[in-house]
Design a protein around this motif. Structure first.
Motif, mmCIF file in Angstrom:
data_model
loop_
_atom_site.group_PDB
_atom_site.id
_atom_site.type_symbol
_atom_site.label_atom_id
_atom_site.label_comp_id
_atom_site.label_asym_id
_atom_site.label_seq_id
_atom_site.Cartn_x
_atom_site.Cartn_y
_atom_site.Cartn_z
ATOM 1 N N ALA A 185 32.402 44.300 29.504
ATOM 2 C CA ALA A 185 31.706 44.734 30.717
ATOM 3 C C ALA A 185 32.563 44.479 31.955
ATOM 4 N N LEU A 186 33.222 43.327 32.001
ATOM 5 C CA LEU A 186 34.085 43.018 33.141
ATOM 6 C C LEU A 186 35.257 43.989 33.232
ATOM 7 N N VAL A 187 35.869 44.288 32.075
ATOM 8 C CA VAL A 187 36.995 45.225 32.058
ATOM 9 C C VAL A 187 36.547 46.601 32.535
ATOM 10 N N ALA A 188 35.387 47.052 32.034
ATOM 11 C CA ALA A 188 34.881 48.371 32.434
ATOM 12 C C ALA A 188 34.575 48.416 33.928
ATOM 13 N N ALA A 189 33.935 47.356 34.427
ATOM 14 C CA ALA A 189 33.584 47.322 35.851
ATOM 15 C C ALA A 189 34.838 47.320 36.728
ATOM 16 N N LEU A 190 35.838 46.530 36.358
ATOM 17 C CA LEU A 190 37.067 46.477 37.138
ATOM 18 C C LEU A 190 37.842 47.795 37.054
ATOM 19 N N PRO A 195 39.828 52.218 42.398
ATOM 20 C CA PRO A 195 40.073 52.827 43.722
ATOM 21 C C PRO A 195 39.684 51.913 44.877
ATOM 22 N N ALA A 196 38.548 51.243 44.713
ATOM 23 C CA ALA A 196 38.115 50.325 45.769
ATOM 24 C C ALA A 196 39.053 49.122 45.870
#
Length: 624
Positions: A185-190, A195-196
């Motif tokens: 989940a962390l990898v996907a979110a990052l 872009p941000a």
């Protein structure tokens, strides 16, 4: 590193978990251990052959450095894998007791899974790096450089397998599944936030190289893997640089020829422990000074000073001196807490005495003369020795000396005769390096041979059954140290490439007060880093950034080195965070709570010494 009272006891501390007895080592790793021990022996033989051919036969081996470097990188990577197998990688554990027991188990599993994911991600990059190196041929041996570079995928592959097995053998399937899900989940979110994150610029540094690394340290992930995970996350999600570049930085950080002396001096410390050479020095000083007020405190400080000049390791020093002196000091009414406080600050004082591994690493990372550092280190340690001895004498003003007798001349003479060969070793090391007779690496190899032969002839020798285990212990300890250096080098490169070094230069250049303010800021920074990190990673992370700044302000490299190493050592022993403080308490077998109130006067004395060292550059530079 072994505890003097129990050589098989694990050194698991309130502040750091370090070298320990093997925990269910994999039987199939035995050939790897033997190969790594053989590589260490081969590296020693090559270095010694270099010495003989260069200084005796006046015909240097043109292939010597290449062959030593080849053995060294393979030994380092296999040693790092052995350290994984034995659970001997350095990690902070000071925060773990704050969590409930079940949460500690979950965090342990999460950390293992995170390291396994890291290694799985780096393995193909390491293979690619070795392949790219195949197009380069070594100049002397004529071998493809992939023969050397293949050590990285071999070591990372072994560590990956061992870490995956370690995760599976926890059998905590819920924690494993939860850890995998959280990391995914962390990898996907990052990834979605790239872009941000790109728009944040250098604000990504405190996120990836600050918060992530700090969070991993808090939950007990080994220090080397914390640095690697933070760097990998930064390069993947907040940078356009390929992850492949980590391999080159790690290789460079681990394989400098100067660092060849690290495992050799570690081996020297093992020989010191096994032969009892350090105890001979302690016995001599006790016979000489034990009858005066504060005499045993002087003996403790003097022993730390001299023994440090042989072993190069704070833990080895403390584990040698404490059991030899503490029983007699207790008999004379010394408080165990007071003795432990003096032991810890004595170790901080002695860390600049050659052959200090920290000084060797600093010389490699910052491009500073090892001979100059060794020469200045003796003087700096003497300044700190004096301030600690003055405080110890003041504290002993009411010491009861009834029944304490002066040792006879015969006793002093006998102990001096026994200790003389051991006493010669630190001065031989300093004299040969400082005099330019040989390099630090060559001197370390000569010192090992000297200690081994003298130990065999005069101190009972080393049992044959201990030689291979001693080599394996040296390899595992060196692998753990060198992996920290490699990962810290990659992280330092990321900091530099991000523009952080340029921005820091601008900030420091804009500070009022010039060199004085810069030195003060450096002292505060390295005091803090010394509390949080063991000295080696802090040095490798910041030396490439801080030394150019110091040079632009006209601060001498040797002077600056002595200031930051002293500050870092004081921080290392400062409670409640300093990890060296907990090592001293563990070796002394006393609660940290009992020592915490007693150590502050000694730390203040060291700070006074540091202030003098910082204010008077000539103390560091007069003899170089």
């Amino acid at each position: 590193m072994e505890l003097a009272d129990d050589p098989d006891a694990e050194l698991a501390l309130g502040g750091i978990e370090t070298l320990a007895a093997p925990k269910k080592a994999e039987p199939w790793m035995r050939p790897v251990e033997l190969l790594a021990a053989a590589l260490l022996a081969a590296m020693m033989a090559i270095v010694l052959a270099n010495v003989v051919f260069r200084y005796v036969l006046h015909s240097p081996l043109v292939w010597g450095d290449e062959a030593a470097s080849l053995s060294f990188i393979w030994m380092a990577m296999l040693g790092a894998a052995i350290a994984v197998d034995r659970h001997e990688h350095l990690r902070l554990t000071i925060a773990l007791p704050l969590f409930p027991p079940r949460m500690q188990d979950v965090l342990d599993v999460f950390g293992r899974v995170a390291v396994a994911v890291l290694l799985l991600r780096l393995l193909p990059e390491a293979v690619s790096y070795a392949y790219e190196e195949s197009f380069i041929t070594s100049p002397a041996l004529g071998l493809p450089m992939s023969v050397r570079a293949a050590a990285l995928p071999a070591g990372i592959g072994l560590m990956t397998l061992l870490m995956v097995l370690s995760v599976i053998r926890t059998r905590d399937w819920r924690a494993i599944a939860g850890s995998v899900a959280v990391i995914a989940a962390l990898v996907a979110a990052l990834w979605l936030a790239r872009p941000a994150l790109a728009g944040l610029g250098n604000w990504n540094l405190p996120i990836f190289l600050g918060l992530i690394v700090a969070g991993l340290l808090v939950i007990g992930v080994p220090i080397a893997f914390c640095f690697a995970l933070g760097t990998l996350a930064y390069l993947t999600f907040a940078s356009h640089s390929p992850v492949f570049v980590m391999m080159g930085r790690m290789d460079e950080g681990m394989s400098s020829l100067i660092l060849l002396s690290v495992p050799v001096f570690v081996l020297l410390g093992c020989i010191l422990d096994e032969t009892g050479m350090g105890r001979a020095i302690v016995n001599f000083l006790a016979s000489l000074l034990g009858h005066v007020k504060a005499g045993m405190s002087y003996v403790l400080l003097g022993s730390m000073f001299l023994v440090s000049g042989i072993s190069g390791s704070k833990v080895s020093d403390m584990a040698t001196v404490a059991p030899a002196l503490f029983p007699e000091m207790r008999r004379r009414g010394h408080s165990p807490a007071e003795m432990t406080a003096l032991l810890a600050t004595g170790a901080a004082m002695a860390d600049t005495v050659p052959p200090s591994i920290v000084l060797i690493v600093l010389g490699s990372a910052a491009g500073v003369s090892i001979a100059g550092l060794f020469t200045a280190g003796f003087v700096i340690a003497m300044v700190l020795l004096v301030v600690l001895a003055v405080l110890a004498r003041w504290k002993a003003r009411g010491e009861d000396m009834a029944g304490v007798r002066r040792a006879g001349l015969g006793v002093i003479g006998r102990t001096a005769l026994v200790a003389a060969p051991a006493l010669a070793l630190p001065f031989m090391i300093r004299g040969m390096v400082g005099g330019g007779v040989a390099t630090a690496t060559e001197v370390s190899a000569i010192a090992v041979v000297y200690a081994f032969l003298i130990g065999a002839v005069l101190y009972g020798g080393i049992p044959a059954r201990r030689i291979v285990p001693m080599l394996v212990e040296t390899v595992a300890m060196s692998g753990a140290i060198l992996l920290i250096l490699g990962c810290a080098s990659a992280m330092s490169w990321a900091l530099t490439q991000s523009g952080f070094a340029r921005d820091l230069t601008a900030v420091m250049a804009g500070l009022p007060g010039g060199p004085a303010i810069f030195l003060t800021a450096s002292v505060l920074l390295f005091l803090l880093l010394g509390c949080v990190l063991e000295g080696l990673p802090a040095i490798v992370l910041l030396a490439p950034i801080m030394f150019p700044l110091a040079r632009t302000l006209g601060i001498n490299d040797i002077h600056y080195s002595m200031v930051i190493v002293t500050a870092m050592n004081i921080g290392l022993m400062a409670p409640p965070i300093g990890i060296g403080f907990y090592i001293a308490c563990k070796i002394a077998g006393i609660s940290p709570d009992a020592v915490m109130g007693r150590i502050w006067p000694y730390l203040v004395a060291l700070l006074v010494g540091l202030a003098v060292i910082a204010a008077v550059p000539a103390i560091s530079t007069a003899f170089i």
